[in-house]
Design a protein around this motif. Structure first.
Motif, PDB file in Angstrom:
ATOM      1  N   ASP A 167       0.837  -1.201   0.000  1.00  0.00           N
ATOM      2  CA  ASP A 167       0.000   0.000   0.000  1.00  0.00           C
ATOM      3  C   ASP A 167       0.872   1.252   0.000  1.00  0.00           C
ATOM      4  O   ASP A 167       1.643   1.462   0.928  1.00  0.00           O
ATOM      5  CB  ASP A 167      -0.901  -0.029   1.240  1.00  0.00           C
ATOM      6  CG  ASP A 167      -2.013   1.003   1.146  1.00  0.00           C
ATOM      7  OD1 ASP A 167      -1.806   2.043   0.495  1.00  0.00           O
ATOM      8  OD2 ASP A 167      -3.083   0.752   1.721  1.00  0.00           O
ATOM      9  N   PRO A 168       0.721   2.064  -1.006  1.00  0.00           N
ATOM     10  CA  PRO A 168       1.563   3.264  -1.092  1.00  0.00           C
ATOM     11  C   PRO A 168       1.124   4.387  -0.168  1.00  0.00           C
ATOM     12  O   PRO A 168       1.807   5.401  -0.077  1.00  0.00           O
ATOM     13  CB  PRO A 168       1.403   3.681  -2.561  1.00  0.00           C
ATOM     14  CG  PRO A 168       0.092   3.149  -2.979  1.00  0.00           C
ATOM     15  CD  PRO A 168      -0.155   1.908  -2.173  1.00  0.00           C
ATOM     16  N   TYR A 169      -0.011   4.190   0.505  1.00  0.00           N
ATOM     17  CA  TYR A 169      -0.561   5.309   1.270  1.00  0.00           C
ATOM     18  C   TYR A 169       0.401   5.897   2.307  1.00  0.00           C
ATOM     19  O   TYR A 169       0.604   7.109   2.329  1.00  0.00           O
ATOM     20  CB  TYR A 169      -1.884   4.909   1.932  1.00  0.00           C
ATOM     21  CG  TYR A 169      -2.566   6.040   2.650  1.00  0.00           C
ATOM     22  CD1 TYR A 169      -3.366   6.944   1.970  1.00  0.00           C
ATOM     23  CD2 TYR A 169      -2.387   6.234   4.021  1.00  0.00           C
ATOM     24  CE1 TYR A 169      -3.982   8.002   2.631  1.00  0.00           C
ATOM     25  CE2 TYR A 169      -2.997   7.280   4.694  1.00  0.00           C
ATOM     26  CZ  TYR A 169      -3.790   8.156   3.999  1.00  0.00           C
ATOM     27  OH  TYR A 169      -4.389   9.202   4.651  1.00  0.00           O
ATOM     28  N   ALA A 171       3.703   5.916   2.576  1.00  0.00           N
ATOM     29  CA  ALA A 171       4.816   6.632   1.956  1.00  0.00           C
ATOM     30  C   ALA A 171       4.332   7.899   1.261  1.00  0.00           C
ATOM     31  O   ALA A 171       4.983   8.944   1.327  1.00  0.00           O
ATOM     32  CB  ALA A 171       5.529   5.726   0.953  1.00  0.00           C
ATOM     33  N   LEU A 172       3.188   7.787   0.630  1.00  0.00           N
ATOM     34  CA  LEU A 172       2.622   8.955  -0.051  1.00  0.00           C
ATOM     35  C   LEU A 172       2.330  10.068   0.937  1.00  0.00           C
ATOM     36  O   LEU A 172       2.721  11.224   0.739  1.00  0.00           O
ATOM     37  CB  LEU A 172       1.336   8.556  -0.782  1.00  0.00           C
ATOM     38  CG  LEU A 172       0.600   9.659  -1.533  1.00  0.00           C
ATOM     39  CD1 LEU A 172       1.487  10.254  -2.613  1.00  0.00           C
ATOM     40  CD2 LEU A 172      -0.692   9.128  -2.141  1.00  0.00           C
TER      41      LEU A 172
END
Lengths: 232, 232
Positions: A167-169, A171-172
């Motif tokens: 899930d990139p959340y 890091a984003l």
DNA sequence: GGGTCATGTTGCGCTCACTGAAAGCTGGTA
DNA sequence: TACCAGCTTTCAGTGAGCGCAACATGACCC
């Protein structure tokens, strides 16, 4: 330069050695900032800074890993504190809100009269003015922030129970938080610190939570709850 | 190494000189990437790269201003194109939407089979895997992105008719855009390019427009043709 | 083809950031 | 006082990056 000043000394007074080390660190930081403010980063060598602080060039590198680090080196402890805040601030609330609270508080600390690291008042402002002026330094600041973002991302992933690989959340969000910090700080410096950094930060996060509308209220707004607020 | 290949040659075929220069540039880029992928950035010297590309070390610096730049140097023309897009894409619509469209298109270009700069397919992916692995490179990428962000901020300010000295919105949005690019790109690399970068970018912007909710749809979503909005 | 010019490449010398190692100095401690 | 740990310094070295002055090579014209 006296060694035992500027610190309110809530602690049992560190050993002489510790005090000397801290004094040297501050002296290096201070002279680095002075020199760079005068001549520009490019025209100041590590040797200059070391000489001004009355230590050998080698000693400079015992304190800072790079020339840039003397200007905006965040101590590891501060990063750890951020981490801690992201993990445990406002449990139950959305991570974005916790992040916002933590970073607004951090902004307040950093710009408080005492300055961070117990330095001079206004030191943060001078530092950011210098950074703002030099593209190389802005880039270096971004680079530096990238490390902090990593720590934030890790903490956010843990808080949210999300796997960073899936899930990139986290890091984003961490990257965006870094972006907010950098942008608001630079802007803050450009206004000469007219509006408190913590308020700028808070408004930036508000805009973020609102989906970055174009006509968002990045200018002072009357808000209830937290920080008192003025209108412009 | 032949000089005249890989380019579909829509243009009247550049002069020999130009072709050689481009070939040298690509060769340096390519060997830099190869060597760094093998040994890690720290253990590759500019001399190594130059030798591999069969030019003098001095020539390397005629092409790239730094060792890092050989890895992720965005050509000025590409930045100018971004600028142009931000200024004139989707006139009338919110700047955030224009930015989104421009960056999604850019992501598609950069990850297309041809790779950017007309290099090998998958080159972008290899590059980002290398960047992802090394903290120093991640920092350097942030630093590099900071310059692009400046250009974006300028363009956004112009589009919005806002004075950067009075309104932090353009700079804030530009920084955030940079953050989105970095985060999505790194994540994209971590998945081995499983999901197209342009889709990741689009979803990240959607999350941004939605105020970064925690349970946002950063995972694949069925979307219709144009950005026809989905609900989460 | 040959001459000339613009441009690209190379070698050289230099500055400076940064590092490891060994030797010297200094504060903490018994 | 004597000793030890930790800090500073000196020294020597690597490597990035740049300005400069030859040198080499496409481009162009005859």
């Amino acid at each position: 330069m006296t060694l035992a000043d500027t610190a309110p000394a809530a602690e049992p007074r560190a050993s002489l050695r510790e005090r000397k080390k801290l004094a040297t660190r501050r002296s290096l930081r201070r002279h680095a900032l002075d020199l760079v403010a005068q001549r520009g980063f490019m025209h100041v060598t590590v040797e200059d800074i070391a000489e001004a602080a009355d230590v050998s060039p080698r000693t400079f590198f015992n304190y800072f890993p790079s020339k840039e680090a003397a200007l905006f080196g965040a101590d590891p402890e501060r990063v750890a504190a951020l981490r801690e805040g992201v993990l445990h601030q406002a449990p139950g609330e959305p991570a974005l809100d916790a992040l916002r609270q933590v970073l607004v508080a951090e902004a307040r600390k950093v710009t408080s009269e005492l300055g961070d690291l117990g330095g001079e008042p206004q030191e943060m402002l001078r530092r950011m003015k210098v950074v703002r002026a030099d593209p190389h330094l802005r880039a270096a600041q971004s680079a530096h922030m990238a490390n902090i973002e990593s720590a934030l991302a890790e903490a956010l992933a843990e808080r949210l129970g999300k796997d960073p690989a899936r899930d990139p959340y986290p890091a984003l969000l961490a990257s965006i938080a870094g972006a907010v910090i950098r942008a608001t700080t630079v802007f803050w410096a450009s206004t000469g610190g007219a509006e408190p950094l913590d308020q700028l930060t808070d408004r930036a996060f508000q805009a973020l939570a609102d989906g970055m509308p174009e006509h968002c209220s990045l200018r002072p707004v009357i808000r209830t709850a937290a920080p008192g607020k003025d209108e412009e």
